[in-house]
Design a protein around this motif. Structure first.
Motif, PDB file in Angstrom:
ATOM      1  N   SER A 235      43.853   1.905 -19.244  1.00  0.00           N
ATOM      2  CA  SER A 235      43.340   3.282 -19.215  1.00  0.00           C
ATOM      3  C   SER A 235      42.243   3.559 -20.219  1.00  0.00           C
ATOM      4  O   SER A 235      41.725   4.679 -20.273  1.00  0.00           O
ATOM      5  CB  SER A 235      44.495   4.259 -19.489  1.00  0.00           C
ATOM      6  N   HIS A 236      41.882   2.564 -21.031  1.00  0.00           N
ATOM      7  CA  HIS A 236      40.927   2.749 -22.132  1.00  0.00           C
ATOM      8  C   HIS A 236      41.428   3.804 -23.115  1.00  0.00           C
ATOM      9  O   HIS A 236      40.653   4.322 -23.927  1.00  0.00           O
ATOM     10  CB  HIS A 236      39.536   3.120 -21.614  1.00  0.00           C
ATOM     11  N   GLY A 237      42.696   4.161 -23.017  1.00  0.00           N
ATOM     12  CA  GLY A 237      43.269   5.132 -23.940  1.00  0.00           C
ATOM     13  C   GLY A 237      43.142   6.572 -23.488  1.00  0.00           C
ATOM     14  O   GLY A 237      43.495   7.489 -24.232  1.00  0.00           O
ATOM     15  N   CYS A 238      42.691   6.825 -22.257  1.00  0.00           N
ATOM     16  CA  CYS A 238      42.567   8.186 -21.734  1.00  0.00           C
ATOM     17  C   CYS A 238      43.936   8.701 -21.294  1.00  0.00           C
ATOM     18  O   CYS A 238      44.533   8.145 -20.359  1.00  0.00           O
ATOM     19  CB  CYS A 238      41.594   8.229 -20.562  1.00  0.00           C
ATOM     20  N   VAL A 239      44.424   9.756 -21.940  1.00  0.00           N
ATOM     21  CA  VAL A 239      45.769  10.250 -21.610  1.00  0.00           C
ATOM     22  C   VAL A 239      45.832  10.883 -20.224  1.00  0.00           C
ATOM     23  O   VAL A 239      46.907  10.976 -19.628  1.00  0.00           O
ATOM     24  CB  VAL A 239      46.261  11.263 -22.669  1.00  0.00           C
ATOM     25  N   ARG A 240      44.686  11.330 -19.701  1.00  0.00           N
ATOM     26  CA  ARG A 240      44.657  12.013 -18.392  1.00  0.00           C
ATOM     27  C   ARG A 240      44.269  11.077 -17.241  1.00  0.00           C
ATOM     28  O   ARG A 240      43.943  11.549 -16.146  1.00  0.00           O
ATOM     29  CB  ARG A 240      43.682  13.192 -18.439  1.00  0.00           C
ATOM     30  N   VAL A 241      44.310   9.813 -17.478  1.00  0.00           N
ATOM     31  CA  VAL A 241      43.894   8.858 -16.461  1.00  0.00           C
ATOM     32  C   VAL A 241      44.700   9.063 -15.174  1.00  0.00           C
ATOM     33  O   VAL A 241      45.871   9.441 -15.216  1.00  0.00           O
ATOM     34  CB  VAL A 241      44.061   7.416 -16.980  1.00  0.00           C
TER      35      VAL A 241
END
Length: 349
Positions: A235-241
């Protein structure tokens, strides 16, 4: 809001009240007053000086001194009726106020509902038990609070790896968790907009990710560097993925794109981030979804576990860079993240 204009029936003039006649100083003004009064009240067409004086006295301000000297009845002010326009303004205003009150009530009810139904996060106790994973990499009994547990920052370069796990860099080539986090933090902060998944992580979101990794690493014995590498890969660290769905109906949501796991909740950011990291690290027991713990127990090393996590199995060739129905570069990417890659161009085709 200005008060609505009032209209009086039977006359186009406003009622003349109080000591009005006394303010007319000229005959012309008195004649105009006379005409107005005739139309408004049906008074005589002309006033003599005596008449005017009497009218003046009758309409003098009502005080204690003149209360008993008034002669005859005072002109009666016409009753002010409610015009159609006034009714519309008044009742329309009441309707608007009622709508506003209802909207506020609904908003408070929703807020109370959110407050009274917290995110139901329950920590798991699943741990890695395969001793090979502690030797070949992926699991550790070291305290995760030691964030300087590697060779430092490494090098931000990409080297393509393929073949079996022995062809990939050994754990003594891995960088420290501290450097791995710092080297990828900028990209994590802007990952959501880059992926077109809404607004970027807040600083609090990133702090929760850091804390969740450390917490679940301690609970599961999975190396915190491997957990972070999988988060960056998925997710590259995106919480809203967003999530993907397989042909068999399995969804892969959240920071680690786990097996039928959970998604981010803005009303319970901390708990939902812990849940997403737990789903990927320790699995989703309710749906028999494997996490890193189960894959490390099954395969015994970090790279085979990464292939199993992405594909669900190891290809017969044994080549961990074979797609196996998923992403060919997955394991090579994870290996490079563990050794310092953050921004350099990938050479994996």
């Amino acid at each position: 809001m200005a008060a609505p204009k009032r209209y009086y029936s039977g006359s186009s003039y406003s009622p003349l009240v109080g000591n009005t006649a006394a303010f007319y100083s000229s005959n012309q003004e008195l004649d105009q007053y006379d005409d107005h009064a005739q139309k408004a009240y049906g008074m005589p067409s002309k006033y003599s000086e005596d008449d005017a004086s009497q009218y003046d006295a009758h309409n003098a301000p009502l005080t204690y001194d003149n209360l008993n000297t008034l002669k005859g009845p005072r002109p009666q002010r016409p009753k002010a009726g409610w015009s159609r326009r006034r009714k519309i303004v008044v009742f329309g205003g009441i309707a608007i106020v009622a709508i506003i009150i209802l909207a506020i009530a609904i908003g408070v009810a929703v807020a109370v509902t959110h407050k009274s139904t917290p995110y139901n996060y329950v920590p798991l106790t699943d741990q890695v038990t395969n001793e090979s994973s502690f030797t070949l990499g992926g699991a550790t009994r070291a305290d995760p609070s030691n964030v300087q547990d590697g060779i430092g920052a490494g090098a931000d370069v990409y080297k393509y790896y393929s073949g079996g796990p022995s062809q990939f860099p050994t754990p003594d080539k891995w960088i420290s968790f501290e450097n791995m986090w710092a080297g990828n933090l900028y990209a994590m902060k802007h990952a959501c907009r880059t992926l077109k998944e809404g607004k970027d992580n807040s600083d609090s979101d990133n702090e929760y990710i850091y804390s969740a990794i450390q917490n679940r690493a301690a609970a599961s014995l999975v190396d915190h560097r491997l957990i972070l590498a999988i988060i960056l890969q998925e997710s590259h660290g995106c919480v809203r993925v967003g999530e993907t769905t397989s042909v068999s109906g399995v969804t892969n949501p959240g920071l680690m794109q786990s097996h039928n796991g959970h998604i981010y909740s803005s009303s319970a950011a901390n708990a939902s981030i812990y849940q997403m990291v737990q789903d990927g690290t320790q699995g989703t027991n309710q749906s028999a979804g494997y996490g890193l713990v189960q894959n490390l127990d099954m395969y015994g090393d970090a790279y085979s576990a990464a292939r199993g996590y992405n594909s669900g199995f190891i290809p017969k060739s044994g080549n961990l860079s074979e797609a196996a129905g998923a992403t060919a570069c997955y394991v090579s990417d994870v290996a490079n993240r563990l050794t310092g890659w953050a921004n350099a161009t990938s050479t994996c085709s």
